[in-house]
Design a protein around this motif. Structure first.
Motif, PDB file in Angstrom:
ATOM      1  N   GLN A 149       0.791  -1.224   0.000  1.00 56.97           N
ATOM      2  CA  GLN A 149       0.000   0.000   0.000  1.00 56.97           C
ATOM      3  C   GLN A 149       0.824   1.276   0.000  1.00 56.97           C
ATOM      4  OE1 GLN A 149      -3.726  -0.044   2.409  1.00 56.97           O
ATOM      5  NE2 GLN A 149      -2.817  -1.837   3.359  1.00 56.97           N
ATOM      6  N   MET A 150       2.131   1.176   0.270  1.00 57.37           N
ATOM      7  CA  MET A 150       2.913   2.397   0.387  1.00 57.37           C
ATOM      8  C   MET A 150       4.393   2.114   0.170  1.00 57.37           C
ATOM      9  SD  MET A 150       3.239   2.974   4.509  1.00 57.37           S
ATOM     10  CE  MET A 150       3.839   1.619   5.549  1.00 57.37           C
ATOM     11  N   THR A 151       5.142   3.198  -0.040  1.00 59.38           N
ATOM     12  CA  THR A 151       6.591   3.142   0.021  1.00 59.38           C
ATOM     13  C   THR A 151       7.055   4.083   1.131  1.00 59.38           C
ATOM     14  OG1 THR A 151       6.872   4.929  -1.600  1.00 59.38           O
ATOM     15  CG2 THR A 151       6.839   2.652  -2.439  1.00 59.38           C
ATOM     16  N   VAL A 152       8.215   3.783   1.702  1.00 58.49           N
ATOM     17  CA  VAL A 152       8.798   4.638   2.738  1.00 58.49           C
ATOM     18  C   VAL A 152      10.230   4.955   2.326  1.00 58.49           C
ATOM     19  CG1 VAL A 152       9.317   4.938   5.177  1.00 58.49           C
ATOM     20  CG2 VAL A 152       7.393   3.481   4.485  1.00 58.49           C
ATOM     21  N   GLN A 153      10.535   6.245   2.275  1.00 59.64           N
ATOM     22  CA  GLN A 153      11.860   6.704   1.894  1.00 59.64           C
ATOM     23  C   GLN A 153      12.462   7.524   3.031  1.00 59.64           C
ATOM     24  OE1 GLN A 153      12.194   9.761  -1.236  1.00 59.64           O
ATOM     25  NE2 GLN A 153      13.784   8.537  -2.203  1.00 59.64           N
ATOM     26  N   SER A 154      13.753   7.368   3.252  1.00 60.88           N
ATOM     27  CA  SER A 154      14.433   8.148   4.287  1.00 60.88           C
ATOM     28  C   SER A 154      14.673   9.582   3.819  1.00 60.88           C
ATOM     29  CB  SER A 154      15.761   7.492   4.668  1.00 60.88           C
ATOM     30  OG  SER A 154      16.621   7.431   3.544  1.00 60.88           O
ATOM     31  N   ILE A 155      14.696  10.505   4.779  1.00 57.58           N
ATOM     32  CA  ILE A 155      14.956  11.924   4.517  1.00 57.58           C
ATOM     33  C   ILE A 155      16.149  12.342   5.377  1.00 57.58           C
ATOM     34  CG2 ILE A 155      14.039  14.277   4.588  1.00 57.58           C
ATOM     35  CD1 ILE A 155      11.218  13.070   4.594  1.00 57.58           C
ATOM     36  N   TYR A 166      11.278  10.638   7.509  1.00 58.21           N
ATOM     37  CA  TYR A 166      10.698   9.573   6.689  1.00 58.21           C
ATOM     38  C   TYR A 166       9.567  10.124   5.829  1.00 58.21           C
ATOM     39  CZ  TYR A 166      13.340   6.632   9.874  1.00 58.21           C
ATOM     40  OH  TYR A 166      14.362   6.067  10.599  1.00 58.21           O
ATOM     41  N   LEU A 167       9.538   9.650   4.582  1.00 61.46           N
ATOM     42  CA  LEU A 167       8.515  10.060   3.620  1.00 61.46           C
ATOM     43  C   LEU A 167       7.659   8.846   3.274  1.00 61.46           C
ATOM     44  CD1 LEU A 167       7.212  11.996   1.601  1.00 61.46           C
ATOM     45  CD2 LEU A 167       9.100  11.507   0.019  1.00 61.46           C
ATOM     46  N   PHE A 168       6.383   8.936   3.596  1.00 59.93           N
ATOM     47  CA  PHE A 168       5.434   7.851   3.371  1.00 59.93           C
ATOM     48  C   PHE A 168       4.539   8.225   2.194  1.00 59.93           C
ATOM     49  CE2 PHE A 168       6.634   8.037   7.786  1.00 59.93           C
ATOM     50  CZ  PHE A 168       6.828   6.719   8.168  1.00 59.93           C
ATOM     51  N   ALA A 218     -10.082   6.169  -8.815  1.00 70.31           N
ATOM     52  CA  ALA A 218      -9.820   6.235  -7.379  1.00 70.31           C
ATOM     53  C   ALA A 218      -9.258   7.604  -7.020  1.00 70.31           C
ATOM     54  CB  ALA A 218      -8.839   5.139  -6.982  1.00 70.31           C
ATOM     55  N   SER A 219      -9.290   7.923  -5.740  1.00 71.81           N
ATOM     56  CA  SER A 219      -8.700   9.181  -5.285  1.00 71.81           C
ATOM     57  C   SER A 219      -7.189   9.138  -5.469  1.00 71.81           C
ATOM     58  CB  SER A 219      -9.042   9.410  -3.813  1.00 71.81           C
ATOM     59  OG  SER A 219      -8.601   8.309  -3.031  1.00 71.81           O
ATOM     60  N   ASP A 220      -6.599  10.299  -5.601  1.00 67.82           N
ATOM     61  CA  ASP A 220      -5.151  10.375  -5.779  1.00 67.82           C
ATOM     62  C   ASP A 220      -4.436   9.827  -4.539  1.00 67.82           C
ATOM     63  OD1 ASP A 220      -5.441  11.553  -8.261  1.00 67.82           O
ATOM     64  OD2 ASP A 220      -5.345  13.598  -7.450  1.00 67.82           O
ATOM     65  N   PRO A 221      -3.319   9.145  -4.720  1.00 67.61           N
ATOM     66  CA  PRO A 221      -2.550   8.670  -3.562  1.00 67.61           C
ATOM     67  C   PRO A 221      -2.053   9.848  -2.740  1.00 67.61           C
ATOM     68  CG  PRO A 221      -1.308   8.366  -5.590  1.00 67.61           C
ATOM     69  CD  PRO A 221      -2.683   8.765  -5.998  1.00 67.61           C
ATOM     70  N   ARG A 222      -1.962   9.639  -1.430  1.00 66.77           N
ATOM     71  CA  ARG A 222      -1.578  10.702  -0.501  1.00 66.77           C
ATOM     72  C   ARG A 222      -0.148  10.486  -0.013  1.00 66.77           C
ATOM     73  NH1 ARG A 222      -5.081  14.575  -1.077  1.00 66.77           N
ATOM     74  NH2 ARG A 222      -4.891  15.274   1.092  1.00 66.77           N
ATOM     75  N   SER A 223       0.414  11.523   0.598  1.00 65.18           N
ATOM     76  CA  SER A 223       1.792  11.436   1.071  1.00 65.18           C
ATOM     77  C   SER A 223       1.959  12.204   2.378  1.00 65.18           C
ATOM     78  CB  SER A 223       2.759  11.984   0.014  1.00 65.18           C
ATOM     79  OG  SER A 223       2.389  13.295  -0.371  1.00 65.18           O
ATOM     80  N   TYR A 224       2.857  11.684   3.222  1.00 67.95           N
ATOM     81  CA  TYR A 224       3.147  12.301   4.519  1.00 67.95           C
ATOM     82  C   TYR A 224       4.653  12.299   4.736  1.00 67.95           C
ATOM     83  CZ  TYR A 224       3.674  12.911   9.547  1.00 67.95           C
ATOM     84  OH  TYR A 224       4.069  13.374  10.784  1.00 67.95           O
ATOM     85  N   ALA A 225       5.208  13.454   5.083  1.00 68.13           N
ATOM     86  CA  ALA A 225       6.639  13.579   5.360  1.00 68.13           C
ATOM     87  C   ALA A 225       6.838  13.968   6.813  1.00 68.13           C
ATOM     88  CB  ALA A 225       7.272  14.620   4.442  1.00 68.13           C
ATOM     89  N   TYR A 226       7.706  13.227   7.480  1.00 67.54           N
ATOM     90  CA  TYR A 226       8.014  13.449   8.896  1.00 67.54           C
ATOM     91  C   TYR A 226       9.446  13.946   9.017  1.00 67.54           C
ATOM     92  CZ  TYR A 226       9.142  12.209  13.760  1.00 67.54           C
ATOM     93  OH  TYR A 226       9.561  12.235  15.073  1.00 67.54           O
ATOM     94  N   CYS A 227       9.606  15.204   9.413  1.00 71.91           N
ATOM     95  CA  CYS A 227      10.934  15.779   9.599  1.00 71.91           C
ATOM     96  C   CYS A 227      11.152  16.034  11.083  1.00 71.91           C
ATOM     97  CB  CYS A 227      11.086  17.074   8.801  1.00 71.91           C
ATOM     98  SG  CYS A 227      11.160  16.802   7.018  1.00 71.91           S
ATOM     99  N   SER A 228      11.852  15.123  11.691  1.00 68.74           N
ATOM    100  CA  SER A 228      12.155  15.189  13.110  1.00 68.74           C
ATOM    101  C   SER A 228      13.191  16.284  13.362  1.00 68.74           C
ATOM    102  CB  SER A 228      12.658  13.818  13.553  1.00 68.74           C
ATOM    103  OG  SER A 228      13.062  13.830  14.894  1.00 68.74           O
ATOM    104  N   ASP A 229      13.965  16.152  14.430  1.00 68.30           N
ATOM    105  CA  ASP A 229      14.884  17.205  14.848  1.00 68.30           C
ATOM    106  C   ASP A 229      15.852  17.579  13.729  1.00 68.30           C
ATOM    107  OD1 ASP A 229      13.567  16.368  17.063  1.00 68.30           O
ATOM    108  OD2 ASP A 229      15.308  16.366  18.380  1.00 68.30           O
ATOM    109  N   THR A 230      15.869  18.848  13.380  1.00 67.90           N
ATOM    110  CA  THR A 230      16.748  19.310  12.311  1.00 67.90           C
ATOM    111  C   THR A 230      16.850  20.825  12.341  1.00 67.90           C
ATOM    112  OG1 THR A 230      17.163  19.257   9.926  1.00 67.90           O
ATOM    113  CG2 THR A 230      14.865  19.462  10.620  1.00 67.90           C
ATOM    114  N   ARG A 231      17.979  21.325  11.906  1.00 66.62           N
ATOM    115  CA  ARG A 231      18.079  22.756  11.676  1.00 66.62           C
ATOM    116  C   ARG A 231      17.407  23.069  10.334  1.00 66.62           C
ATOM    117  NH1 ARG A 231      21.966  24.676   8.121  1.00 66.62           N
ATOM    118  NH2 ARG A 231      23.371  23.125   7.228  1.00 66.62           N
ATOM    119  N   TYR A 232      17.325  24.342  10.005  1.00 62.63           N
ATOM    120  CA  TYR A 232      16.733  24.760   8.741  1.00 62.63           C
ATOM    121  C   TYR A 232      17.619  24.283   7.594  1.00 62.63           C
ATOM    122  CZ  TYR A 232      15.081  27.916   5.047  1.00 62.63           C
ATOM    123  OH  TYR A 232      14.588  28.424   3.876  1.00 62.63           O
ATOM    124  N   VAL A 233      17.060  23.457   6.706  1.00 60.60           N
ATOM    125  CA  VAL A 233      17.828  22.866   5.609  1.00 60.60           C
ATOM    126  C   VAL A 233      17.029  23.010   4.316  1.00 60.60           C
ATOM    127  CG1 VAL A 233      19.014  20.814   4.752  1.00 60.60           C
ATOM    128  CG2 VAL A 233      18.783  21.166   7.221  1.00 60.60           C
TER     129      VAL A 233
END
Length: 320
Positions: A149-155, A166-168, A218-233
């Motif tokens: 149902q999804m892919t997960v990519q590291s950020i 992580y990008l879901f 079908a509805s367009d696939p959705r995406s969620y990006a989680y950016c934990s502790d980080t400086r402005y990049v």
């Protein structure tokens, strides 16, 4: 405008009723308070539960939200600062005590396996299920999981130690079948073909049932990006471009921008700037420093740059 995503999304109920949704379990930073718990989020995708970070007390937060920890299948840890993983060993132990036998998949920084191995060794604890650990490269975006149902990519993020977001992304959905338009005696095999976008042909090649006549997109696939502790990049912008929902830490307000830079954290304005440059749908900010007692000012500050900003409110679930 509402402060939280849940208030904006009238149909946002508990995560179990949403096919792709996010529940905030903890939105605080290193020091827990009576108001905020340490970082943890639960992503629901289909029938699977995905835990993102696991601060102290996460299993209690799951119980409070009436979320069954036994349904967890994947856990993603961003980095080895305690407020993001000190709740992991107790959670894994409780799953064992609860009789779990299903495999569990853990992704996180190198060294996390050593920490857990040491804890279980000195406590003479043995898990009754297989725990699969995959170390994450903190420097290069990598596909970590290719799920039906999804892919997960590291950020790759920039913090005082190696840290990864992580990008879901949902995979494209098949068209919805309009069964009420079809005769009752249509073979089951035809239904699958129509859902796959294939027309049903007769013996002489004529179209018996056209997929476009009996399905709706079908509805367009959705995406969620989680950016934990980080400086402005700003280098994050291309990878985050166009995601439906972005969570970006906002530990400080702009009056503490220098402090944020010193400890490799971000301000609310900086999180909003990333969201604006990446043209995301909505921005969720959290990981608030315990020095602040009110958070509406975070929202006001961020919305001067990116109006579709919302606070991460503990206990709330929103559809992505």
């Amino acid at each position: 405008m509402p402060n939280s995503l849940t208030n904006q999304e009238a149909d946002s109920n508990r995560s179990a009723s949403l096919p792709f949704s996010l529940t905030i379990l903890g939105a605080g930073s290193a020091t827990p308070t009576l108001r905020l718990h340490q970082t943890a989020q639960l992503l629901t995708i289909g029938s699977d539960y995905v835990l993102i970070d696991c601060g102290e007390g996460t299993q209690l937060r799951l119980i409070e939200q009436r979320i069954r920890p036994g349904r967890l299948r994947y856990i993603f840890i961003s980095h080895l600062h305690g407020d993001h993983y000190f709740g992991l060993a107790p959670l894994l132990s409780s799953l064992n005590l609860g009789g779990r036998t299903e495999d569990l998949f853990l992704f996180g920084p190198r060294g996390l396996d050593e920490v857990l191995t040491t804890i279980f060794r000195v406590s003479d604890s043995r898990l009754g299920y297989r725990l699969h650990f995959q170390p994450v490269d903190p420097n290069t975006p990598t596909i970590l999981l290719d799920h039906p149902q999804m892919t997960v990519q590291s950020i790759p993020l920039q913090h005082r130690i190696d840290c990864t977001g992580y990008l879901f992304r949902q995979k494209p959905h098949k068209p919805h079948l309009l069964r009420d338009r079809l005769p009752d005696d249509v073979p089951v095999a035809y239904l699958k073909q129509l859902k796959d976008g294939q027309d049903i042909l007769g013996g002489d090649g004529e179209i018996l049932y056209a997929s476009t006549d009996y399905t709706v997109p079908a509805s367009d696939p959705r995406s969620y990006a989680y950016c934990s502790d980080t400086r402005y990049v700003e280098e994050l912008v291309p990878q985050l471009h166009g995601v439906n929902l972005l969570y970006h830490e906002a530990t400080f307000m702009d009056d503490n921008a220098q402090r944020a830079a010193e400890v490799y954290h971000s301000t609310a304005k900086q999180a909003a700037a990333i969201a604006a440059k990446a043209e995301v749908g909505r921005l969720l900010i959290g990981h608030f420093s315990s020095r602040y007692k009110q958070f509406d000012l975070f929202l006001e500050e961020a919305r001067t740059i990116f109006p579709e900003t919302y606070l991460a409110i503990e206990g709330e679930t929103t559809a992505i």
